[in-house]
Design a protein around this motif. Structure first.
Motif, PDB file in Angstrom:
ATOM      1  N   LEU A   1       0.820  -1.214   0.000  1.00 52.45           N
ATOM      2  CA  LEU A   1       0.000   0.000   0.000  1.00 52.45           C
ATOM      3  C   LEU A   1       0.854   1.264   0.000  1.00 52.45           C
ATOM      4  CD1 LEU A   1      -2.853  -1.040   2.465  1.00 52.45           C
ATOM      5  CD2 LEU A   1      -2.977  -0.848  -0.020  1.00 52.45           C
ATOM      6  N   SER A   2       2.185   1.098   0.120  1.00 51.99           N
ATOM      7  CA  SER A   2       3.041   2.277   0.118  1.00 51.99           C
ATOM      8  C   SER A   2       3.970   2.305  -1.096  1.00 51.99           C
ATOM      9  CB  SER A   2       3.852   2.351   1.412  1.00 51.99           C
ATOM     10  OG  SER A   2       3.045   2.826   2.455  1.00 51.99           O
ATOM     11  N   GLY A   3       3.604   1.595  -2.155  1.00 52.32           N
ATOM     12  CA  GLY A   3       4.354   1.687  -3.399  1.00 52.32           C
ATOM     13  C   GLY A   3       5.592   0.812  -3.466  1.00 52.32           C
TER      14      GLY A   3
ATOM     15  N   ALA B   1      -3.972  -9.690  -9.364  1.00 54.40           N
ATOM     16  CA  ALA B   1      -4.166 -11.047  -9.868  1.00 54.40           C
ATOM     17  C   ALA B   1      -4.742 -11.053 -11.285  1.00 54.40           C
ATOM     18  CB  ALA B   1      -5.092 -11.810  -8.925  1.00 54.40           C
ATOM     19  N   GLY B   2      -5.103  -9.870 -11.769  1.00 53.81           N
ATOM     20  CA  GLY B   2      -5.633  -9.808 -13.132  1.00 53.81           C
ATOM     21  C   GLY B   2      -7.020 -10.405 -13.262  1.00 53.81           C
ATOM     22  N   LEU B   3      -7.738 -10.535 -12.138  1.00 53.71           N
ATOM     23  CA  LEU B   3      -9.105 -11.053 -12.210  1.00 53.71           C
ATOM     24  C   LEU B   3     -10.039  -9.913 -12.618  1.00 53.71           C
ATOM     25  CD1 LEU B   3      -9.072 -13.001  -8.824  1.00 53.71           C
ATOM     26  CD2 LEU B   3      -9.063 -14.044 -11.094  1.00 53.71           C
ATOM     27  N   PRO B   4     -11.054 -10.212 -13.462  1.00 54.69           N
ATOM     28  CA  PRO B   4     -11.996  -9.145 -13.827  1.00 54.69           C
ATOM     29  C   PRO B   4     -12.745  -8.668 -12.585  1.00 54.69           C
ATOM     30  CG  PRO B   4     -12.396 -11.181 -15.081  1.00 54.69           C
ATOM     31  CD  PRO B   4     -11.398 -11.515 -14.037  1.00 54.69           C
ATOM     32  N   GLU B   5     -12.785  -7.358 -12.378  1.00 55.71           N
ATOM     33  CA  GLU B   5     -13.293  -6.842 -11.102  1.00 55.71           C
ATOM     34  C   GLU B   5     -14.766  -7.176 -10.867  1.00 55.71           C
ATOM     35  OE1 GLU B   5     -12.113  -2.810 -10.279  1.00 55.71           O
ATOM     36  OE2 GLU B   5     -12.830  -2.902  -8.214  1.00 55.71           O
ATOM     37  N   GLN B   6     -15.538  -7.273 -11.965  1.00 56.69           N
ATOM     38  CA  GLN B   6     -16.959  -7.591 -11.753  1.00 56.69           C
ATOM     39  C   GLN B   6     -17.156  -9.012 -11.249  1.00 56.69           C
ATOM     40  OE1 GLN B   6     -15.502  -7.767 -14.635  1.00 56.69           O
ATOM     41  NE2 GLN B   6     -16.469  -9.229 -16.015  1.00 56.69           N
ATOM     42  N   ASN B   7     -16.149  -9.851 -11.421  1.00 55.03           N
ATOM     43  CA  ASN B   7     -16.249 -11.235 -10.956  1.00 55.03           C
ATOM     44  C   ASN B   7     -15.690 -11.428  -9.540  1.00 55.03           C
ATOM     45  OD1 ASN B   7     -17.460 -12.065 -13.244  1.00 55.03           O
ATOM     46  ND2 ASN B   7     -15.710 -13.172 -14.101  1.00 55.03           N
ATOM     47  N   ILE B   8     -15.168 -10.364  -8.968  1.00 59.94           N
ATOM     48  CA  ILE B   8     -14.618 -10.491  -7.613  1.00 59.94           C
ATOM     49  C   ILE B   8     -15.646  -9.948  -6.634  1.00 59.94           C
ATOM     50  CG2 ILE B   8     -12.736  -9.918  -6.042  1.00 59.94           C
ATOM     51  CD1 ILE B   8     -11.062  -9.192  -8.482  1.00 59.94           C
ATOM     52  N   ARG B   9     -15.993 -10.763  -5.692  1.00 65.93           N
ATOM     53  CA  ARG B   9     -16.884 -10.314  -4.629  1.00 65.93           C
ATOM     54  C   ARG B   9     -16.172 -10.534  -3.303  1.00 65.93           C
ATOM     55  NH1 ARG B   9     -22.646 -13.156  -3.008  1.00 65.93           N
ATOM     56  NH2 ARG B   9     -23.225 -11.702  -1.348  1.00 65.93           N
ATOM     57  N   ILE B  10     -15.904  -9.460  -2.608  1.00 72.42           N
ATOM     58  CA  ILE B  10     -15.278  -9.590  -1.294  1.00 72.42           C
ATOM     59  C   ILE B  10     -16.361  -9.481  -0.244  1.00 72.42           C
ATOM     60  CG2 ILE B  10     -13.581  -8.625   0.324  1.00 72.42           C
ATOM     61  CD1 ILE B  10     -11.810  -8.748  -1.925  1.00 72.42           C
ATOM     62  N   ILE B  11     -16.401 -10.481   0.597  1.00 77.04           N
ATOM     63  CA  ILE B  11     -17.351 -10.442   1.708  1.00 77.04           C
ATOM     64  C   ILE B  11     -16.542 -10.410   2.995  1.00 77.04           C
ATOM     65  CG2 ILE B  11     -19.200 -11.637   2.925  1.00 77.04           C
ATOM     66  CD1 ILE B  11     -20.001 -12.902   0.257  1.00 77.04           C
TER      67      ILE B  11
ATOM     68  N   GLN C   1     -10.867  -4.741   6.557  1.00 73.94           N
ATOM     69  CA  GLN C   1     -11.399  -3.453   6.993  1.00 73.94           C
ATOM     70  C   GLN C   1     -11.727  -2.555   5.795  1.00 73.94           C
ATOM     71  OE1 GLN C   1      -8.209  -3.388  10.603  1.00 73.94           O
ATOM     72  NE2 GLN C   1      -9.245  -1.436  10.305  1.00 73.94           N
ATOM     73  N   ALA C   2     -11.290  -2.982   4.598  1.00 82.95           N
ATOM     74  CA  ALA C   2     -11.464  -2.143   3.410  1.00 82.95           C
ATOM     75  C   ALA C   2     -11.805  -3.008   2.202  1.00 82.95           C
ATOM     76  CB  ALA C   2     -10.177  -1.364   3.147  1.00 82.95           C
ATOM     77  N   PRO C   3     -12.997  -3.639   2.203  1.00 80.71           N
ATOM     78  CA  PRO C   3     -13.303  -4.629   1.161  1.00 80.71           C
ATOM     79  C   PRO C   3     -13.280  -4.087  -0.270  1.00 80.71           C
ATOM     80  CG  PRO C   3     -15.184  -4.325   2.668  1.00 80.71           C
ATOM     81  CD  PRO C   3     -14.037  -3.576   3.249  1.00 80.71           C
ATOM     82  N   HIS C   4     -13.758  -2.858  -0.467  1.00 76.14           N
ATOM     83  CA  HIS C   4     -13.775  -2.339  -1.847  1.00 76.14           C
ATOM     84  C   HIS C   4     -12.366  -2.112  -2.372  1.00 76.14           C
ATOM     85  CE1 HIS C   4     -18.097  -1.855  -2.330  1.00 76.14           C
ATOM     86  NE2 HIS C   4     -18.121  -1.528  -1.057  1.00 76.14           N
ATOM     87  N   ALA C   5     -11.541  -1.487  -1.549  1.00 80.94           N
ATOM     88  CA  ALA C   5     -10.163  -1.253  -1.981  1.00 80.94           C
ATOM     89  C   ALA C   5      -9.479  -2.592  -2.241  1.00 80.94           C
ATOM     90  CB  ALA C   5      -9.416  -0.462  -0.914  1.00 80.94           C
ATOM     91  N   HIS C   6      -9.765  -3.584  -1.415  1.00 78.82           N
ATOM     92  CA  HIS C   6      -9.160  -4.897  -1.611  1.00 78.82           C
ATOM     93  C   HIS C   6      -9.622  -5.534  -2.926  1.00 78.82           C
ATOM     94  CE1 HIS C   6      -8.006  -5.489   2.896  1.00 78.82           C
ATOM     95  NE2 HIS C   6      -7.205  -4.669   2.253  1.00 78.82           N
TER      96      HIS C   6
ATOM     97  N   THR D   1     -10.424  -3.990  -5.672  1.00 75.89           N
ATOM     98  CA  THR D   1      -9.707  -3.347  -6.774  1.00 75.89           C
ATOM     99  C   THR D   1      -8.258  -3.825  -6.821  1.00 75.89           C
ATOM    100  OG1 THR D   1     -11.159  -1.443  -6.609  1.00 75.89           O
ATOM    101  CG2 THR D   1      -9.065  -1.115  -7.758  1.00 75.89           C
ATOM    102  N   LEU D   2      -7.630  -3.937  -5.657  1.00 72.07           N
ATOM    103  CA  LEU D   2      -6.230  -4.375  -5.633  1.00 72.07           C
ATOM    104  C   LEU D   2      -6.108  -5.819  -6.131  1.00 72.07           C
ATOM    105  CD1 LEU D   2      -5.134  -2.674  -2.289  1.00 72.07           C
ATOM    106  CD2 LEU D   2      -4.494  -2.000  -4.615  1.00 72.07           C
ATOM    107  N   PHE D   3      -7.058  -6.667  -5.749  1.00 70.78           N
ATOM    108  CA  PHE D   3      -7.038  -8.043  -6.256  1.00 70.78           C
ATOM    109  C   PHE D   3      -7.169  -8.060  -7.781  1.00 70.78           C
ATOM    110  CE2 PHE D   3      -7.383 -10.022  -2.109  1.00 70.78           C
ATOM    111  CZ  PHE D   3      -6.782 -11.241  -2.323  1.00 70.78           C
ATOM    112  N   ALA D   4      -8.031  -7.180  -8.285  1.00 71.97           N
ATOM    113  CA  ALA D   4      -8.213  -7.124  -9.741  1.00 71.97           C
ATOM    114  C   ALA D   4      -6.905  -6.705 -10.408  1.00 71.97           C
ATOM    115  CB  ALA D   4      -9.330  -6.141 -10.084  1.00 71.97           C
TER     116      ALA D   4
END
Lengths: 790, 288, 155
Positions: A93-95, A239-249, A226-231, A233-236
């Motif tokens: 998260l810090s580059g 890992a190159g997964l399409p973001e619409q297919n990632i659901r973080i719960i 603590q930050a599911p949305h940011a996670h 996007t970072l996973f997308a």
């Protein structure tokens, strides 16, 4: 209900200011919470991690044969395998980049080297113990001073262009003006102190259940986040997964305190394993995993100086920080701020100049630097200034409280621009401090202290007055990995007048399901119990940056108020239609629209909601739903005055808190009961850090503090009793005047505890004992000051 | 964390337990309260091949006074000792400070004694009070030895293969007596940073007829401060006498610097706590 | 090996491995996930269950050892559809935040007030000192247990 607040709703609606019981409690008191480890999916496999036993070594080879041969083992994942999928490293998260599984070297004890996936957790543990790694052990770097010295082993030799162990340099303020002020100073007071490495250690450790459907590509990741949305996007991105297919719960979370903000290697490996194996994979940290590898807090070596005038005014401050970052730079903090908000170090005081320099150094320790119950390095800053001010008072022979009162920013100076560029929104520090002093009868306490000293007893009175900067944050300054730090709320009022509120922030115990419903209740008059709050599921909530840095109420709370007001405006249109009156002629209070002057002509918010789906005025869009993305104009600046009384056993150095009074001003309190609960918890963590809770390392880089027998969390028995007070100066820019409170007490209290112990010894000339203030350190200070007994 | 695999036998009598232990060989272990053993197995510091569970053996659960001794059976929990009116002096003082309330509900005094952890509280209490331990052998034999002969070294006792502890016997003083256990711990549930057990008996003239001092966590094993004890015996209690005994005790300690504190400070705490412990023991003896 | 155990009053038989920890048995085999895991070293107490009515840390007992005994968990606190006094008190006094330590704290509290129905602040703090909480600072947990004791006293 606080003294300064007025209630605008009756108890049955339960808006702002009511201590309504929490909506989330019902499931939690019956054991029906749904925590990460409670999730079990058909065919689910279990992952265990093999970690490095040494702090610094080159890897000659990894032998997984014995591990793979254990019956029940499905796969053994190594760094080499991850590298084949371009996943051996990940961004922080810090580059910086961080190893997911080590390929070239291990850089700290506990670093992830291989993962075993097996049928059950016992088998996974058996096999993980059988992974054999051939290490070529290297000299470890165990302090930032050693790290930056000539000839130190290069930790990040894989990093292109990195020729030393320096992570960053960063500065703030005006060095020329500060130098000039120091040149003209009558006195200079300085302090060198180490704010030790600590760990948030939520009672629930981190974990993931990764469930990737190999047919649909749907990736459902249950994570302690603590930050599911940011996670997501970072996973997308990683890992190159399409973001619409990632659901973080992110289900019920058993405490976060900053520990559940970063993405950890275990999450990435479990996700990759689920993708490759086509089955769900669960990974739950052990406590040792948690303490030795996931995000720590603090570890700042600080030097501060205050320039003082002849008449006891602060003229300027200099602060220099050397930060121990561990092996990877993975502070979870806003991208533009290398040392977070440390430059708030000028604290509660009015003076013209300051200059702050910070350097970060790589060491052979776990990475982290999370904001442990703190808004990005504010705890360190608050500690430094409050310790310095205390010593300044001793230096000029003045009472530490009087010294503060003279140097405080005055109420009429708000909004106040600090020398490092913060604009404090509101406050009345003098009233807060005097109220706390009156509560303890400060003058009488000082007299009691003098009497005790005459009898050879050591009593100390510690004062601290902190100012926090929370609620990150305005998009012009604040982003994490490029994502602006706004937050959001979506509100749907159903035809029957019941509502569902969806949040971009995520509770870890703070009570969002109640307090955020109270904001809606306050604005629309819908009873709290008719409002369901949804959070933590990225498929079902609007985008937000999550909960940490006391940002939920300042950002998500503001978004909730604003979306409620949006719907109130629309409701007014509908009510006007129903009442056949002009919008401007309607009063709206506690859920009832009435025609001004004829109060019996009225409709309720529930009538309006029904009409929104059944009887809309022409030209108005159907439904009663909306969303709001709130970009705060400024941070909020909660503050507080804390006073601690301790008695020190001169023979052993053991100290005990006799009394602690904590006055907090966090602006408007939405649910006073919950606010006080947050403060009580925060004070306890502050006490823990000042007295016992730290992580250290031996000269070989072995982590001391790798389980709860060595990493000490106080029980009810050690925890002092805290007396709470309050004042209320609302935030002028927040829609409901609230400032955020979850971390105030953790930020403000360590200095108060330490100041109290120092104060007990101050007459002997003692000016510093580093945290944790262990009895042997106190005793040693007494011995060298000649004040020890026997 | 998870222990590695093992076999488990639930013994219904001491004979069954010692037979199973003997058959299991050197990797067999008794499972009583398990509050030290199970964590070690979970952290994979211990890998027994066989556990012999003795919790179902009824005769081991008794806590009683008989023949001038307090008898603590092998499955008597720390909490039972803490709650019992039969406990006295240093035994009663130490019981509430062992581990934490939940561990005390399960862990046993005798198990802790057998474990010989130098950071365990009970062996100091037994050394100070002159206790003996009861041993059962696989052949049905029974023997009794002083606690000093049980403790061999850190985590090492003198039990032979197939032997188990069945009880601890603490002599109950007939005259005026008192005891204390002062424990400096960082928090509840922590091992002692320094623990000091003291025990005093007074004769009719108020002189010290018997004295015991023993230390926890400041030597490779729980340490009996024999030199300090001997200066007390036969003397009338006084501040100077206790100060001398405290100094001798501090000299006998072998503390090491660690995360809990420096050796120098620990030695000082031994001295301070010994003096305070003796004062408490005296005050108790005088009011007994 | 097979064990017979009464869980929350219901007799059950299960096939288990000797090394299975009671906490894993309760969570995975019996499917009662209100009992949690928070450490490896018998320190935190979030795994507390009542074994024959006595609070113990179920991470430090083998499932094999509860053969023939009774285990009670948070799921068994409620009876006849009515919340236990301790459950009501934890909500009323805001004795929980994240809720992770809560089942354990309530079980310890429920057992404690059976022995002492008028406890002082210190007595409650001592009784719960084998259980950690990171959120609340304990003060409201203490208040909740005292309130439940008061209700118990009134019965």
């Amino acid at each position: 209900m606080t003294a300064a607040q007025t209630l605008s709703t009756p108890p049955e609606i339960g808006g702002i200011g009511h201590s309504v019981p929490r909506q989330e409690d019902a499931r939690l008191i019956e054991g029906q919470g749904n925590f990460l480890d409670d999730i079990s999916l058909p065919g689910m496999l279990h992952m265990a991690i093999h970690r490095s036993p040494v702090a610094h070594a080159r890897i000659r080879g990894v032998n997984t044969e014995a591990a793979a041969a254990v019956p029940g083992v499905v796969a053994v994942v190594t760094g080499e395998l991850m590298a084949q999928h371009n996943l051996a490293w990940m961004p922080t998260l810090s580059g910086d980049t961080q190893a997911v599984l080590a390929t070239d070297k291990v850089r700290y004890q506990g670093q992830e080297v291989a993962c075993v996936i097996a049928s059950d957790p016992y088998t996974a543990a058996d096999a993980a113990a059988l992974v054999e790694v051939d290490y070529d052990v290297l000299d470890p770097v165990t302090s930032p001073q050693q790290s930056l010295a000539d000839g130190a082993p290069l930790i990040r030799d894989e990093k292109e262009g990195q020729t030393d162990n320096l992570v960053y340099t960063w500065e703030s303020g005006d060095s020329d003006a500060t130098d000039a002020a120091f040149d003209s100073a009558a006195r200079v007071v300085s302090l060198e102190t180490h704010y030790p490495r600590s760990h948030p250690a939520p009672l629930e450790t981190c974990g993931i259940v990764a469930d990737i459907n190999s047919v649909t590509g749907q990736a459902t990741l249950y994570m302690t986040s603590q930050a599911p949305h940011a996670h997501r996007t970072l996973f997308a991105l990683v890992a190159g997964l399409p973001e619409q297919n990632i659901r973080i719960i992110s289900p019920d979370i058993g405490g976060g305190f900053g520990n559940k903000v970063p993405i950890y290697p275990g999450y990435v490996v479990a996700t990759a394993a689920s993708l490759l194996l086509g089955t769900p994979v669960k990974w739950i940290e052990s406590r040792t995993d948690n303490l030795i590898s996931t995000g720590f807090g603090r570890d700042y070596h600080m030097r501060g100086e205050l320039a003082l005038s002849e008449d006891g005014r602060i003229l300027a401050l200099r602060a220099d920080v050397l930060s121990d970052q561990g092996a990877f730079y993975s502070d979870a903090q806003p991208s533009k701020l290398r040392a977070g908000l440390f430059h708030v170090v000028t604290g509660s005081y009015d003076f013209p100049s300051a200059h702050v320099t910070c350097r970060g150094a790589f060491t052979n320790k776990a990475p982290g630097g999370v904001a442990y119950r703190c808004s990005f390095r504010i705890t360190e800053a608050s500690y430094l200034i409050e310790r310095l001010v205390q010593n300044a008072a001793y230096e000029i022979g003045e009472d530490p409280a009087d010294f503060r009162l003279r140097n405080f920013i005055k109420p009429e100076q708000f909004p106040y621009t600090t020398p490092t560029g913060f604009v404090y929104d509101s406050g009345d520090y003098h009233t807060a401090m005097r109220k706390a002093m009156d509560e303890v009868d400060y003058t009488a306490l000082r007299a009691e202290q003098a009497e005790a000293r005459a009898e050879g007893r050591l009593i100390g009175i510690g004062v601290a007055h902190f100012t926090e900067a929370v609620g990150a944050g305005p998009s012009r300054t604040f982003d994490i990995a490029g994502l602006k730090m706004f937050d959001s709320a979506e509100l749907r009022v159903h035809p029957t007048g019941k509502a569902i509120l969806k949040l971009g922030v995520k509770t870890q115990g703070q009570g969002h399901e109640t307090t955020f419903a109270q904001i809606v209740a306050n604005e629309l008059g819908i009873p709290v119990t008719d409002i369901k709050v949804v959070h933590g599921d990225t498929d079902h909530t609007p985008y937000g940056l999550g909960t940490y840095g006391s940002r939920s109420t300042p950002t998500g709370g503001a978004a909730t108020a604003m979306v409620s007001r949006k719907l109130a405006d629309k409701s007014r249109k509908i009510a006007a239609h129903l009442l056949e009156a002009a919008e401007a002629d309607l009063d709206f209070s506690a859920g009832v629209f009435s025609v001004r002057g004829t109060p019996d002509r009225s409709v309720t918010i529930q009538d309006v909601a029904f009409a929104a789906y059944t009887n809309m005025p022409e030209g108005v869009e159907h439904g009663l739903e909306g969303s709001y993305y709130y970009d705060p104009p400024n941070l909020t600046f909660p503050y507080g005055s804390y006073i601690v009384v301790v008695e020190v056993d001169a023979e052993t150095g053991v100290w005990k808190v006799d009394r602690m009074v904590a006055l907090d001003d966090c602006g408007v309190r939405i649910n006073p009961m919950i606010v006080e609960g947050q403060i009580q918890g925060g004070l306890t963590e502050g006490f823990a850090k000042s007295s016992m809770q730290w992580i250290t390392f031996d000269e070989d880089g072995n982590c001391i503090g790798s389980n709860f027998m060595d990493y000490l969390v106080p029980t009810a028995w050690e925890t002092p009793r805290f007396e709470l007070l309050e004042t209320c100066v609302p935030s002028p820019h927040h829609p409901i005047g609230a400032k955020g409170v979850g971390e105030s007490a953790t930020v403000g209290s360590p200095a108060a505890f330490v100041n109290a112990v120092i104060d007990a010894l101050a007459h002997l000339g003692v000016r510093n004992i580093d945290m944790p203030v262990l009895p042997d350190r106190v005793w040693a200070a007494l011995q060298s000051a000649g004040g020890g007994v026997g | 964390m998870y222990p590695s695999s093992f076999d488990l036998t639930v013994a219904r009598s001491v004979a069954e337990a010692t037979a199973a232990l003997s058959e299991g060989g050197e990797d067999a272990r008794i499972l009583a309260g398990g509050q030290s053993l199970i964590p070690m197995m979970k952290l994979r510091f211990a890998f027994p091949s066989l556990l012999v569970d003795i919790n179902e053996i009824a005769e081991l659960a008794s806590l009683e006074r008989q023949n001038g001794e307090l008898r603590v059976g092998a499955t008597v929990r720390h909490a039972d000792v803490a709650a019992s009116d039969l406990a006295f002096g240093a035994v009663a003082a130490a019981a509430p400070w062992v581990a934490d309330p939940l561990v005390r509900n399960r862990g046993t005094l005798v198990g802790s004694v057998a474990h010989c952890d130098p950071e365990g509280d009970w062996n100091s209490v037994l050394l100070a009070t002159g206790a003996t331990v009861q041993i059962a052998g696989a052949d049905g034999s029974e023997r009794s030895i002083p606690i000093t002969e049980l403790i061999v070294g850190p985590f090492t006792n003198s039990l032979g293969e197939g032997e188990m502890l069945t009880a601890v016997h603490v002599p109950v003083p007939s005259g005026a007596s008192g005891g204390a256990y002062l424990k400096l711990e960082r928090k509840v549930g922590d091992y002692a940073t320094v623990g000091v057990a003291t025990h005093l008996e007074l004769d009719e003239d108020g002189r010290i007829s018997s004295a015991g001092i023993a230390l926890t966590s400041v030597a490779p094993s729980n340490l009996k401060a024999t030199e300090a004890e001997s200066v007390l015996i036969g003397e009338s209690p006084s501040g100077e006498l206790f100060a001398e005994a405290a100094s001798l005790t501090a000299d006998a300690a072998e503390p090491r610097s660690d995360i809990r504190g420096t050796a120098e400070w620990k030695r000082n705490v031994v001295r301070v706590y010994t003096r305070r412990g003796l004062e408490q023991a005296l005050s108790q003896a005088r009011s007994s | 090996m097979e064990i017979s155990v009464k869980i929350n009053g219901t007799p059950q038989k299960h096939e288990i491995e000797p090394r299975q920890l009671l906490v894993d048995f309760v969570r995975s085999t019996a499917g009662l996930t209100g009992t949690h895991i928070g450490c490896d070293t018998t320190s935190c107490g979030v795994c507390t269950v009542l074994l024959d009515g006595v609070p113990v840390k179920s991470c430090t007992v083998f499932a094999a050892q509860v053969d023939g005994h009774e285990v009670a968990t948070v799921e068994g606190l409620k009876s006849n559809g009515e919340l236990h006094a301790i459950q009501k008190a934890f909500t009323a006094h805001h004795g929980l935040q994240c809720g992770f330590c809560t089942p354990a704290m309530m079980l310890v509290g429920a057992a404690f007030i059976e022995e002492n129905d008028n406890p002082s602040d210190d007595e409650v703090r001592w009784a719960i000192s084998g259980n950690l909480c990171r959120c609340t600072g304990y003060v409201n947990i203490v208040k909740a247990i005292q309130a439940a004791a008061e209700e118990r006293r009134a019965q």
